[in-house]
Design a protein around this motif. Structure first.
Motif, mmCIF file in Angstrom:
data_model
loop_
_atom_site.group_PDB
_atom_site.id
_atom_site.type_symbol
_atom_site.label_atom_id
_atom_site.label_comp_id
_atom_site.label_asym_id
_atom_site.label_seq_id
_atom_site.Cartn_x
_atom_site.Cartn_y
_atom_site.Cartn_z
ATOM 1 N N ASN A 109 35.653 42.308 34.416
ATOM 2 C CA ASN A 109 36.680 41.412 34.929
ATOM 3 C C ASN A 109 37.771 41.219 33.880
ATOM 4 O O ASN A 109 37.485 41.164 32.674
ATOM 5 N N GLN A 159 50.742 35.298 45.432
ATOM 6 C CA GLN A 159 49.419 35.907 45.408
ATOM 7 C C GLN A 159 49.398 37.225 46.163
ATOM 8 O O GLN A 159 48.745 38.187 45.740
ATOM 9 N N GLU A 185 48.378 40.725 44.554
ATOM 10 C CA GLU A 185 47.298 41.554 45.115
ATOM 11 C C GLU A 185 47.755 42.997 45.310
ATOM 12 O O GLU A 185 47.010 43.942 45.025
ATOM 13 N N LYS A 221 40.447 39.210 42.539
ATOM 14 C CA LYS A 221 39.313 38.389 42.955
ATOM 15 C C LYS A 221 39.722 36.969 43.307
ATOM 16 O O LYS A 221 39.287 36.414 44.308
ATOM 17 N N SER A 222 40.550 36.342 42.484
ATOM 18 C CA SER A 222 41.040 34.996 42.767
ATOM 19 C C SER A 222 42.224 34.700 41.854
ATOM 20 O O SER A 222 42.468 35.429 40.889
ATOM 21 N N CYS A 223 42.944 33.619 42.180
ATOM 22 C CA CYS A 223 44.124 33.254 41.383
ATOM 23 C C CYS A 223 44.173 31.748 41.146
ATOM 24 O O CYS A 223 43.610 30.956 41.900
ATOM 25 N N CYS A 238 45.517 35.286 37.403
ATOM 26 C CA CYS A 238 44.527 35.772 38.361
ATOM 27 C C CYS A 238 43.370 36.463 37.640
ATOM 28 O O CYS A 238 43.537 36.977 36.532
ATOM 29 N N GLN A 239 42.223 36.472 38.285
ATOM 30 C CA GLN A 239 41.088 37.257 37.813
ATOM 31 C C GLN A 239 41.046 38.549 38.626
ATOM 32 O O GLN A 239 41.066 38.515 39.855
ATOM 33 N N ASP A 247 29.646 31.728 40.055
ATOM 34 C CA ASP A 247 29.107 32.316 41.281
ATOM 35 C C ASP A 247 27.592 32.152 41.350
ATOM 36 O O ASP A 247 26.875 32.452 40.393
ATOM 37 N N TYR A 270 38.132 32.732 32.471
ATOM 38 C CA TYR A 270 38.872 32.422 33.693
ATOM 39 C C TYR A 270 38.284 31.196 34.385
ATOM 40 O O TYR A 270 39.028 30.326 34.867
ATOM 41 N N ALA A 291 40.288 27.807 35.237
ATOM 42 C CA ALA A 291 40.357 27.273 36.596
ATOM 43 C C ALA A 291 39.856 25.836 36.650
ATOM 44 O O ALA A 291 40.425 24.986 37.358
ATOM 45 N N TYR A 344 41.969 22.557 37.779
ATOM 46 C CA TYR A 344 41.405 21.716 38.845
ATOM 47 C C TYR A 344 41.288 20.269 38.377
ATOM 48 O O TYR A 344 41.626 19.334 39.123
#
Length: 360
Positions: free
Chosen positions: A13, A24, A28, A39-41, A48-49, A159, A215, A219, A223
């Motif tokens: 990653n 985004q 992508e 994978k995500s932002c 982003c990852q 995850d 990452y 994040a 958040y």
């Protein structure tokens, strides 16, 4: 270090710092065209990852990316092998013997060190303060933690692991840290420094390995700012050195599997630090006080020209070294502000020192 981009062929990653106005869908497309997978932002900071099949393919992608380096719970270095780190039931209350109904309170010498009781008596117990604890999660069912946890806002960035999954270790690091901050004053166990503060548990490290991704921590920081956290505590960190090598295997103390990565033909560490700083700066600009462990490698940060501690070394983050007493059990009135034998130190890096229990 013997590992290079040529020998590390398995998927890795990366963190993509998107330049210009963030989109985004555009990101992508750029990543896909370069042979990777988005994978995500984190839209707020344009980061982003992304994943690539190998380091080589990422290196040749043409994107401004750096490896998603490992973040971890700092390992205590230099602890004597004969040190007794266990406490028996007969130990607590001797000394002192306050008679407090939170039965482990008398072992919490750190509260005396920071004048917590005097603060409580003056009416300052943390009410109305939201503290985000970015760590390995916490035991949401623990009677000392549950009364003060905001279950709706707590979240996992790992995850396959819920934020309340404290793993197999009863002394789960995140639970310990959250309890030090805001264990309830409820006649059970311990008392937090701010026993009426609200806890938001944000898991960025696995409760099973003690490590996670940069990452995920970025994040979690963003958040925390978005939900109005007043304070973010990060008793975690990572070492980066100005030699272009990154740990991506969750093995921070084994450099044999580190990978070399450059950005635009230059050492990628500067790019990595700048990307990490975007998350911290975003939170600070939104009124969040960011606190992080200075690390436990017994290093004089004034005399190292290559080591950088993150997130503690970022301008928007307060770096905290570890302090503690010596032979406190023999004399509860002993001096409590000795530098811990394993703590990093140095005026160029450290903002404050705090009791060991508050930063481990």
């Amino acid at each position: 270090m013997t590992v290079s981009t040529l020998t590390h062929a398995k998927p890795v990653n990366f963190i993509y710092d998107v330049s210009g106005k963030f989109s985004q869908s555009k990101a992508e497309k750029q990543v896909s065209k370069a042979g990777g997978t988005l994978k995500s932002c984190i839209p707020e900071i344009g980061v982003c990852q992304v994943a690539f099949d190998s380091v080589d393919s990422a290196q040749n992608s043409g994107l401004t990316i750096v490896p998603d380096a490992s973040v971890f719970i700092p390992k205590v270095q230099g602890m004597p092998e004969v040190a007794n780190l266990t406490v028996s039931e007969s130990d607590y209350g001797q000394p002192p013997a306050s008679g407090d109904d939170d039965f482990f309170f008398d072992l919490q010498w750190g509260h005396n060190a920071v004048g917590a009781v005097d603060s409580w008596n003056a009416g300052h117990r943390g009410a109305g303060v939201r503290v985000a604890v970015i760590d390995s999660g916490a035991d949401g069912g623990h009677p000392d933690l549950a009364p003060n946890i905001n279950f709706d806002l707590s979240m996992s960035f790992v995850d396959g692991e819920a934020w309340y999954d404290a793993g197999p270790d009863v002394s789960n690091h995140g639970s310990h840290t959250a309890g030090t901050i805001a264990a309830a004053d409820n006649g059970f166990g311990t008392i937090g420094v701010a026993p009426e503060a609200e806890l938001v548990i944000l898991k960025s490290l696995s409760a099973y390995t003690g490590s996670g991704s940069s990452y995920a921590t970025m994040a979690a920081i963003v958040y925390a700012a978005n939900i109005g956290a007043d304070v973010v505590n990060m008793s975690l960190g990572m070492d980066v050195r100005h030699n272009g090598y990154f740990d991506v295997e969750g093995t921070p103390y084994d450099t044999s599997d580190d990978i070399k990565f450059t950005v635009g033909g230059k050492d990628g560490i500067a790019q990595f630090i700048n990307t990490y700083a975007k998350a911290a700066t975003y939170a600070r600009q939104n009124g969040v006080l960011l606190i992080a462990s200075a690390g436990n490698e017994s290093t004089d940060m004034d005399k190292t020209d290559s080591l950088v501690k993150l997130p503690a070394g970022l301008p928007a983050v307060m770096s905290i070294s570890a302090l503690g007493p010596r032979l406190w059990a023999n004399d509860p009135n002993t001096y409590t502000d000795h530098l811990a034998i394993y703590s990093n130190y140095g005026q160029s890096e450290i903002d404050f020192g705090a009791p060991i229990a508050a930063i481990t």
